[in-house]
Structures are given as C-alpha cells and as structure tokens.
Design a protein around this motif. Structure first.
Motif, mmCIF file in Angstrom:
data_model
loop_
_atom_site.group_PDB
_atom_site.id
_atom_site.type_symbol
_atom_site.label_atom_id
_atom_site.label_comp_id
_atom_site.label_asym_id
_atom_site.label_seq_id
_atom_site.Cartn_x
_atom_site.Cartn_y
_atom_site.Cartn_z
ATOM 1 N N LEU A 410 -73.970 -11.739 133.842
ATOM 2 C CA LEU A 410 -74.091 -11.241 135.164
ATOM 3 C C LEU A 410 -74.471 -12.195 136.195
ATOM 4 O O LEU A 410 -74.697 -12.127 137.324
ATOM 5 C CB LEU A 410 -74.733 -9.860 135.281
ATOM 6 N N ALA A 411 -74.833 -13.542 135.705
ATOM 7 C CA ALA A 411 -75.091 -14.531 136.437
ATOM 8 C C ALA A 411 -74.955 -15.863 135.714
ATOM 9 O O ALA A 411 -74.705 -15.804 134.552
ATOM 10 C CB ALA A 411 -76.391 -14.622 137.107
ATOM 11 N N THR A 412 -74.805 -16.949 136.417
ATOM 12 C CA THR A 412 -74.506 -18.336 135.615
ATOM 13 C C THR A 412 -75.770 -19.202 136.335
ATOM 14 O O THR A 412 -76.476 -18.947 137.209
ATOM 15 C CB THR A 412 -73.261 -18.868 136.228
ATOM 16 N N VAL A 413 -75.973 -20.312 135.292
ATOM 17 C CA VAL A 413 -77.088 -21.095 135.488
ATOM 18 C C VAL A 413 -76.449 -22.320 136.498
ATOM 19 O O VAL A 413 -75.438 -22.887 136.231
ATOM 20 C CB VAL A 413 -77.626 -21.628 134.295
ATOM 21 N N ILE A 414 -77.370 -22.800 137.675
ATOM 22 C CA ILE A 414 -76.978 -23.873 138.207
ATOM 23 C C ILE A 414 -77.043 -25.039 137.666
ATOM 24 O O ILE A 414 -78.088 -25.465 137.092
ATOM 25 C CB ILE A 414 -77.680 -23.641 139.632
ATOM 26 N N ARG A 415 -76.096 -25.988 137.702
ATOM 27 C CA ARG A 415 -76.131 -27.404 137.133
ATOM 28 C C ARG A 415 -76.840 -28.211 138.200
ATOM 29 O O ARG A 415 -76.397 -28.224 139.316
ATOM 30 C CB ARG A 415 -74.854 -27.832 136.637
ATOM 31 N N TYR A 416 -77.587 -29.092 137.815
ATOM 32 C CA TYR A 416 -78.372 -29.876 138.747
ATOM 33 C C TYR A 416 -78.014 -31.464 138.548
ATOM 34 O O TYR A 416 -77.909 -31.844 137.186
ATOM 35 C CB TYR A 416 -79.872 -29.889 138.671
ATOM 36 N N ARG A 417 -78.248 -32.452 139.261
ATOM 37 C CA ARG A 417 -78.299 -33.669 139.046
ATOM 38 C C ARG A 417 -79.459 -34.038 138.267
ATOM 39 O O ARG A 417 -80.554 -33.210 138.418
ATOM 40 C CB ARG A 417 -78.193 -34.569 140.419
ATOM 41 N N GLN A 418 -79.550 -35.206 137.513
ATOM 42 C CA GLN A 418 -80.728 -35.558 136.866
ATOM 43 C C GLN A 418 -81.896 -35.554 137.578
ATOM 44 O O GLN A 418 -83.001 -35.305 137.067
ATOM 45 C CB GLN A 418 -80.446 -36.826 135.857
ATOM 46 N N LEU A 431 -80.337 -21.961 130.098
ATOM 47 C CA LEU A 431 -79.250 -22.539 129.535
ATOM 48 C C LEU A 431 -78.972 -21.886 128.093
ATOM 49 O O LEU A 431 -77.966 -21.650 127.954
ATOM 50 C CB LEU A 431 -79.627 -23.852 129.265
ATOM 51 N N ALA A 432 -79.993 -21.682 127.444
ATOM 52 C CA ALA A 432 -79.879 -20.969 126.040
ATOM 53 C C ALA A 432 -79.227 -19.504 126.449
ATOM 54 O O ALA A 432 -78.349 -19.082 125.482
ATOM 55 C CB ALA A 432 -81.111 -21.115 125.319
ATOM 56 N N ALA A 433 -79.930 -18.846 127.283
ATOM 57 C CA ALA A 433 -79.169 -17.469 127.644
ATOM 58 C C ALA A 433 -77.574 -17.513 128.013
ATOM 59 O O ALA A 433 -76.888 -16.774 127.452
ATOM 60 C CB ALA A 433 -80.184 -16.871 128.613
ATOM 61 N N GLU A 434 -77.430 -18.423 128.680
ATOM 62 C CA GLU A 434 -75.954 -18.532 128.971
ATOM 63 C C GLU A 434 -75.136 -18.977 127.923
ATOM 64 O O GLU A 434 -73.995 -18.511 127.956
ATOM 65 C CB GLU A 434 -75.711 -19.801 130.553
ATOM 66 N N ALA A 435 -75.548 -19.964 127.170
ATOM 67 C CA ALA A 435 -74.762 -20.262 125.764
ATOM 68 C C ALA A 435 -74.547 -18.937 125.104
ATOM 69 O O ALA A 435 -73.434 -18.946 124.447
ATOM 70 C CB ALA A 435 -75.646 -21.238 125.107
ATOM 71 N N ARG A 436 -75.588 -17.966 125.088
ATOM 72 C CA ARG A 436 -75.606 -16.823 124.327
ATOM 73 C C ARG A 436 -74.323 -16.030 124.939
ATOM 74 O O ARG A 436 -73.526 -15.045 124.375
ATOM 75 C CB ARG A 436 -76.616 -16.104 123.987
ATOM 76 N N ALA A 437 -74.342 -15.875 126.070
ATOM 77 C CA ALA A 437 -73.331 -15.238 126.970
ATOM 78 C C ALA A 437 -72.086 -15.461 126.637
ATOM 79 O O ALA A 437 -70.972 -14.781 126.536
ATOM 80 C CB ALA A 437 -73.677 -15.030 128.178
ATOM 81 N N ILE A 438 -71.828 -16.913 126.627
ATOM 82 C CA ILE A 438 -70.546 -17.273 126.703
ATOM 83 C C ILE A 438 -70.156 -17.254 125.219
ATOM 84 O O ILE A 438 -68.896 -16.781 124.913
ATOM 85 C CB ILE A 438 -70.586 -18.997 126.939
ATOM 86 N N LYS A 439 -71.043 -17.366 124.166
ATOM 87 C CA LYS A 439 -70.476 -17.163 122.836
ATOM 88 C C LYS A 439 -70.117 -15.842 122.621
ATOM 89 O O LYS A 439 -68.915 -15.441 121.861
ATOM 90 C CB LYS A 439 -71.485 -17.505 121.970
ATOM 91 N N GLY A 443 -69.682 -10.270 130.222
ATOM 92 C CA GLY A 443 -69.523 -10.419 131.950
ATOM 93 C C GLY A 443 -68.637 -11.058 132.341
ATOM 94 O O GLY A 443 -67.493 -11.230 131.979
ATOM 95 N N LEU A 444 -69.284 -12.427 133.235
ATOM 96 C CA LEU A 444 -68.574 -13.079 133.794
ATOM 97 C C LEU A 444 -67.662 -14.126 132.839
ATOM 98 O O LEU A 444 -66.348 -14.880 133.246
ATOM 99 C CB LEU A 444 -69.085 -14.150 134.504
ATOM 100 N N HIS A 445 -68.149 -14.349 131.613
ATOM 101 C CA HIS A 445 -67.511 -14.931 130.503
ATOM 102 C C HIS A 445 -66.416 -14.350 129.753
ATOM 103 O O HIS A 445 -65.960 -14.992 128.623
ATOM 104 C CB HIS A 445 -68.632 -15.670 129.727
#
Length: 862
Positions: A410-418, A431-439, A443-445
């Motif tokens: 239901l939300a995505t993680v923002i990617r930042y510059r280093q 990031l780990a939670a988003e990886a689980r959602a994609i797998k 929702g959005l994935h």
C-alpha cells in the motif's frame, strides 16, 4: 636532505634559532609532525615540522585511484611502531620547537621538545634511543653537541638491539592493511555492535572520518550516527569550497579525535556507508551539526538521547496514506509524516477523466485501501512518538506501521541518493518489507486489475438525495465513517454499504454557527462554535459510527441521529453545554434525554456555556454587559493589507514562525515536484496555491471564476486579492492545508470610527493608513464585535499611540459614537480629538461641520 641541513648550519654558525610553541595536531610519520596554533575566530594556522638529522621508516600508501600504473606500497619495517611511539607521546600536547633549516620547496626541519622549553624531552633523541629512527650521519660535524649525542644514542640502541637493530629484520612489524571490505554490511553485522579499538587516521569533515580498526588493520570510512556536518564541495577544477561552518566543524572534530585511541561501535551500513558511534574517554558536546533522522535510532549512549524528544499523542486524523494529525498532551495539534515512504499515486495523466472531478482518495489505485489501513490501525489510539526536535524536516512515525503498510503493497519506499541523509531510521526494514510485497505480489505490486471505487457524492444533490432517503430511513441504524466535520452539528459521512458520501445534520439540537464566507462578507462566528467543532472532531472524525436518518432538508442534506460507541452525539453536545435543544426534538424518542442533558449543563457551575447565556433573561444579560469594564488585552500583530473601506488584514506575530516554516516547506515541496500547468480546475470556494507577482507560491482561496483567464483569488495568509489565469493556480498540497495551519490573515476594522463616504476623503484616509501601518508590527485589542469583522483599536508598537485616534485628530475620519458604558471613556477621548480637528479645520473639516442640513449633499450622514 642531510647535506642541506649541514650547509645551513655551516653558513650560519652563530645564529640561534627562535624557540616557538604549538600543539601537535597530527603525526605524519616517525620523523614528521603537524603543529597548529591556538584558534582565534576560526581554525588556527598549521605547519609541518620534520625532525632534523634523523630518519624513520615510511608508512604504507594506497595506490592512486584511477591510475593503474600505481601500486599499494607497504610499511617499511618499524615505520608504524615509530609513528605510534611518537603519536602516543605528543598528539594533542603542547610542544616547543626550533626551525633549523627551510628548503627552497618550503619543507622545515627542526628540533621538537616535549615540555615548556628546551629543557624538555627531545623527541628525536627519544626515537633514536628506542631504535625506531636512524641518524643521518652524512655531513655531521663533531663540534655540534646535539648531533654527537644522537650518534651516541644510536650506538647504544644498536648495542642493546632495540627496534630496528633487533634480530629478525623487522618483517613482523609490517602491517597487513585492508583498504576495502567485500561485504561491508556482513562485516558490520558480524561485530554485533561491540566496541572495536581504533585510531582515527583522517577527518574529512566534522562527521566523516577514516579509522584504522585494531588489531586487524581495517581502514574504514565511518559516518557519525545522528549528525551531519557542513561539508567541502569539490569543484570541477579540483578545488574545494567549504559550506558555512564546515571548517569550524572539521577543526572541532580534529582537535578531539584525530589520531586518538578510541572505541567505535559500527551500527549499520546503508548504501555501503558505515554508520558508527565513537566512544571517547573525554565526553564533550558537539556543535556545528544538525540531527539526521535516519541515524538517530542508532544513538544509544546518554549523549544521544539528548538530541531526541519523546511525546505521547493521540491520532486524530489520517490526512492521506503518508500523513496523520495527532493531538499532543499539551492540546497542540501536529501533523506527522511517514518518512521514506511514498503513498500510491497516479502515474501520468492517462487515468484522469477530464470531464470528472478528480478525487485522489477514490481515483488513485490503492489510495483508499492505504488510508483505510491507517485509519483502522491508528485513529483514536495513543502512541509514543519520537520527534527529533533539531531536524529541519518531518517528524517520523513508529516503524511498525510503515513496515506493515509497505509489506501490504500500500506504499513504496523512496530511493535516495547515497549522500542524501533525510531518510527513515528504519530504512533497511522498509526495503525488506517492500521486497516481501514485491515477491508476494501485494497491492501496488500485484499484476491483477486494480480495484475501482465508484463512490457517489450526493452532498447537495437534492434529486439523488430524495432517491436515497427511503432506503436510509428503512435501514434504521446504518454504518458510516465520518469523513469530515464542517461544524459541531454538520458532517460528511461515507456510507460503505451504499458506497456514497452524504452531508449529515444532527437532529434535535441548535448548534452555534461558525464563521462563513457570505456574499456580503465574512459572517462572524457565534460564541462556542469553535469549541463545538473541536468537540465533534475529537469524538467522531474518521471513526466508525451508526446513523439514523429521519428526514432531509431542501439542500439535500440528511437529518438524523449519530451514535458512536453507544453515545448520542446530539446529547453529548448538549451535555457539554455546546448546544441547546431545538423544538423539533419534541417528536423524537431522545427528547427527554436531551432535556435532562440540558438541565444538567445549565446547573453545572463549572461550565460557562452557550446554554447558560441563551437561557438568561435578555434584560439581565444587557445589565451585565453595561456594568463590565473595558478589557485592554493588546497583542502583537503584523498588518499585511489595507482595503479601500479602511478594513485591514493582520497576522498574529505569535504564529508568524509557524507560517514561515510552512511556506518554506511548501515551496521546497513545490520546487521538488512542480505542479503541472493547467491541471487545476478552479471552483469557487476551493483552497489552492497561487503564484504571486514575485514568482513565489502562496496559499489562496478561489472567490470567483469569470473564465480560465480570469480567476479571482484571495491570499488567505496575507489578505490581498488578485485576478490570475488558472495556469498560475495549482492544488493545495494536503500537508499544507488550513487544517495544518488556519488562514493567518484576519480581517479587522477600526473601532469608534466612521469612514467618510466621499471617495476622495476616503482615499486620503486609506493612503495615510498605508503609509503608517502597512507591513509594520502593531498592537491590537478587540473592542466589540461587528456584523462583518471585529472592531479593534490599534497602537504603534514603539510610541503606544492610538492609530484610529490619530486619524480622528488629523481630520481624516469621523467618530462613531458607541452607547456602551464601558466604552464611554474611549468615546469621549475620540470626540475630543474630533473637536480639535474641527477647530483646526483639518481635511474633511476644512469647510466646517458638513454634517448638518447639507450632509446628504456632500455625501455624509451622521
């Protein structure tokens, strides 16, 4: 080099080198140090001193990056031991030194003494005596006692087989330096946040260090947890430009940590950057820094907890999928944003229906599901928040909620510059939670068809409301969710079974009305209207409730009873003395309950309420009004706009910093995500942002739409009006709405003043006002209320002179005589001022008193 030194000595045999002092900043090798002076108004000057007549081994050097021809150079035997001997002896200490020779290249050679004069320990002699340095014997003269003593010490070290003169060649003294780590995250995790002994080898800036980890000789770059200092920006030509206070921050860290023995706790490794905490035997505070939120969770020592502030709060509203409003124990409302996550959003314009009003909550895929998830989890719940008070960005919410939101897709993680530090303190978990959602395809994935919410908004639609009315009446108690609270008794409800939005009015009560924008101007709020609205919001906003619909009014608004957890909202308002019983309640089964609640509220002596005021005889109220004294409670305001009718708009100075902060944040967000030109369709009453003539965006309200090229807007924080093209308007971001910060420009008019009807005379008065008080700070006191806005007196901040009285004395306006007894002293003062202006025949009185028989002819009336 030795011959150069010798030549210098021979050519100046009688010269006595000047004795100088300084503090050892860094030990470059066993025979070279950097000495600094005392700081005065900034970082002090530095100079490198090479020890005369001796030589120590060279330390290891890494190959130059980008030059494949170069290779890593290892330590020479005993080089590191010589450096360490010298480092432990002199680093950070005051030394005295003499410069014996200076080469054409600028290298200085001299003698360094550890102490307060030349009687102290000679550093070069100590190194030679320990066998850690050799004497340059080329060209040494026997008549120089210092050089002769060095040779004797070296002979003694050889005889004792110390250091370099020991057996075995010294191969065991060469370090196995490791410049890179294959998997930094695994390396950090393997240490389990245990303190590691280290030496700080280099300070890049105040918060970025190069450390040598012992005993395995890992050279790692460590960023201090919880702070970020100003840095040095590298330009295209290779030069470095310091940010403000960058040099001061670097010196502060260098003077305390450079080449000191410390312990480091390596805590995490996001984006291949190792974050750590440095434990120093001497505790000291840190300046020139601001806290960075994504690192503060690693701050475990006592010092670090000083940087954060915990507060308990109750969640009052979910603004959208990444922002909520909470109420602190102090009663203050605060908007909390979920850091490092992005709510669902519409990709491009392809899904927008140009003929249909865009509603983000229902039209953006998964936005409704995200909002509902947060609403059910948070609304009404108490949480311990962590607000990092020194962080110039947004407060962060508990990580469990964010991780759950992301893991459900239901939300995505923002990617930042280093190099971007403004991220969540639990970024890795997100990031780990988003990886689980994609797998799992959540929702959005998900590859399935996105959910569609067809929600009919029948608010104000009389015909549609008539069709729904019989169904709602027969249903009895229906489930609903309160989406918005307009006032204490007027709400917008979402009916999940019927999938529609309705406007709902509470039956059986008469609630005080709030201020409204009417065609003739702003209608002043009735007493206790704000308190009633706040009470209703805190009790039912975004809660699941039950409603009984009885009827509807001509505007298509439904009328009935609302229950939340067994509490009738109408009864609750009356019981808290925020409403009175309406005669229409007589037909209801709740009538007796309402009367009982009203009687209880009236008898309660602790409550000064609407019921108490409205049920007292009018004569008694009038008598009390006459007997009360004038209350002078002047407060500081900033006058921003003056109208042609001599009304003016002012901001409270007390809330000025909040407005500045909001405008800065809003413009930053707009700069990062500029609005699409022409995407906003203005409608009367809509809040928006408008681009003013200075090119900046301001909050505004649409007052009238003539055409797309002519939209009348009112700047709600400053009080001025403008006609703009719709291309210079955009939707107001929810995070900066009037819920976050109410409109800051309040309309006032002068008390005891009657504005001339003659246009020229009125213009003169307005021009005088503009010169005297526009864009200045004044003191304001409300004297009495009016039909459009409060009537006030205004004073200059410095002289405390009454602005309105000054207009009267200058003959620019007339006095409006008030009859209230407590105002008679002020009225008399104003009338005396008017008489003096008439006597002097100033401005409108230059032809005498025009207000007699010919008053209408001149355009004036008493």
């Amino acid at each position: 080099m030795a011959s150069a030194v010798t030549a210098q000595v021979q050519s100046n045999p009688a010269s006595a080198p000047q004795l100088q002092r300084g503090i050892v900043k860094m030990v470059l090798s066993g025979c070279a140090v950097i000495v600094r002076g005392q700081p005065r108004g900034g970082p002090p000057p530095e100079r490198q001193i090479n020890l005369s007549n001796i030589r120590a081994g060279a330390l290891a050097r890494r190959a130059v990056q980008g030059q494949p021809d170069t290779k890593d150079t290892p330590d020479e035997p005993w080089a590191f031991q010589a450096r360490e001997f010298l480092r432990k002896k002199v680093i950070g200490k005051e030394v005295y030194f003499t410069v014996e020779n200076k080469t054409p290249q600028g290298r200085e050679y001299g003698i360094v003494f550890l102490g307060k004069d030349t009687s102290g320990e000679n550093i070069a002699e100590s190194l030679v005596a320990e066998g850690l340095a050799t004497v340059r014997r080329e060209g040494i003269r026997g008549n120089n006692p210092d050089q002769v003593r060095l040779c004797d010490l070296e002979d003694q070290a050889k005889a004792a087989k110390k250091g370099q003169w020991s057996e075995g060649g010294g191969s065991h003294t060469i370090r196995d330096l490791k410049y890179t780590i294959e998997n930094p995250r695994n390396f950090v995790d393997s240490l389990h946040q245990k303190p590691v002994n280290a030496i700080i080898e280099h300070v890049r800036d105040g918060s970025m260090l190069r450390a040598l980890l012992l005993p395995d000789y890992y050279l790692v770059t460590v960023m201090l947890s919880g702070i970020k200092c100003p840095t040095f920006k590298r330009e295209a030509d290779g030069s470095e430009t310091p940010e403000p206070f960058a040099a001061e921050a670097k010196f502060f860290t260098e003077s305390r940590l450079l080449q000191r023995d410390v312990q480091i706790i390596l805590e995490s490794c996001p984006n291949q950057v190792i974050l750590g905490t440095i434990l120093h035997p001497v505790r000291s505070n840190t300046y020139f820094t601001y806290c960075t939120q994504w690192k503060l969770h690693e701050y475990d020592s006592g010092q670090k907890h000083e940087a954060q502030h915990n507060f308990k709060s109750r969640v009052m509203q979910v603004v959208n999928a990444d922002a909520i409003v909470v109420k602190l124990n102090s009663g203050e409302y605060k908007t909390i944003h979920l850091s490092s996550i992005r709510p669902p959003r519409l990709e491009g314009e392809k899904n927008k229906d140009k003929d249909k009003r865009f509603r983000p909550l229902y039209d953006i895929p998964y936005m409704f599901e995200a909002r509902e998830f947060l609403r059910k989890k948070l609304i009404g719940k108490k949480y311990l928040q962590k607000l990092f008070t020194t962080l110039p960005t947004k407060p962060a919410l508990t990580p469990k909620i964010k991780s759950a939101l992301v893991s459900k897709g239901l939300a995505t993680v923002i990617r930042y510059r280093q190099d971007d530090d403004q991220r969540s303190s639990h970024y890795d978990e997100l990031l780990a939670a988003e990886a689980r959602a994609i797998k799992n395809g959540k929702g959005l994935h998900s590859k399935k068809e996105v959910p569609i919410h067809r929600v009919a908004d029948i608010s104000g639609e009389t015909q549609k409301a008539k069709q729904f009315l019989p169904f709602l009446q027969r249903a009895g108690r229906s489930e609903a969710v309160v989406e918005y609270v307009f006032s204490g008794s007027r709400l917008k409800l979402y009916m999940p079974k019927e999938t529609c939005l309705i406007t709902f009015l509470l039956a059986g009560i008469e609630c005080p009305r709030g201020s409204r924008n009417m065609p003739g101007g702003m209608q002043v709020a009735e007493p206790y209207s704000d308190e009633a609205t706040i009470f209703t919001k805190e009790l039912v906003l975004q809660r699941e409730v039950e409603v009984e619909v009885e009827s509807m009014d001509k505007a298509g608004n439904f009328i009935g009873w609302l229950h939340i957890e067994g509490v009738n909202l109408s009864v609750a308002l009356v019981d808290n003395a925020l409403s009175k019983v309406h005669f229409t309640a007589e037909r209801s089964s709740y009538y007796k309950t309402l009367l009982s609640a009203e009687e209880t509220a009236r008898q309660s002596k602790e409550k000064v309420s609407l019921v108490e005021i409205q049920h007292k005889p009018k004569e008694e109220v009038a008598q009390l009004t006459e007997e009360k004294e004038r209350v002078a409670k002047y407060r500081a305001v900033y006058v921003t706009e003056i109208t042609d009718g001599l009304h003016f708009y002012a901001q409270d100075v007390e809330t000025g910093t909040k407005l500045e902060s909001l405008m800065e944040s809003m413009r930053g967000e707009i700069a990062a995500q500029p609005p699409v030109e022409g995407s906003f369709a203005p409608r009367r009453g809509d809040f928006c942002i408008a681009k003013f003539a200075d090119g900046e965006w301001y909050r505004a309200r649409v007052e009238r739409v003539e055409s797309p090229a002519k939209v009348h807007v009112f700047y709600i924080d400053y009080g001025n009006r403008e006609i703009l093209s719709s291309t210079r308007l955009a939707a107001l971001p929810p995070a900066f709405s009037t819920r976050t910060l109410p409109p800051q420009a309040t309309e006032y008019t002068f008390a005891f003043i009657q504005v001339p009807q003659d246009e020229d005379a009125r213009t003169d008065a307005v021009d005088s006002m503009v010169r005297d008080i526009q864009n200045t700070q004044c003191l304001l006191n409300v004297e009495y209320s009016g039909a459009v806005c409060p009537h006030v007196t205004l004073q200059f901040t410095d002289s405390k002179d009454d602005v309105g009285l000054g207009l009267v004395k200058e003959g620019l306006v007339m006095v409006d005589v008030r009859k209230e007894k407590h105002l008679q002293k002020m009225v008399t003062e104003y009338l005396n001022g008017q008489e003096s202006a008439k006597s002097a025949r100033l401005n409108i009185w230059r032809y005498g008193d025009f207000r007699d028989d010919d008053a209408d002819e001149f355009g004036y009336r008493r």
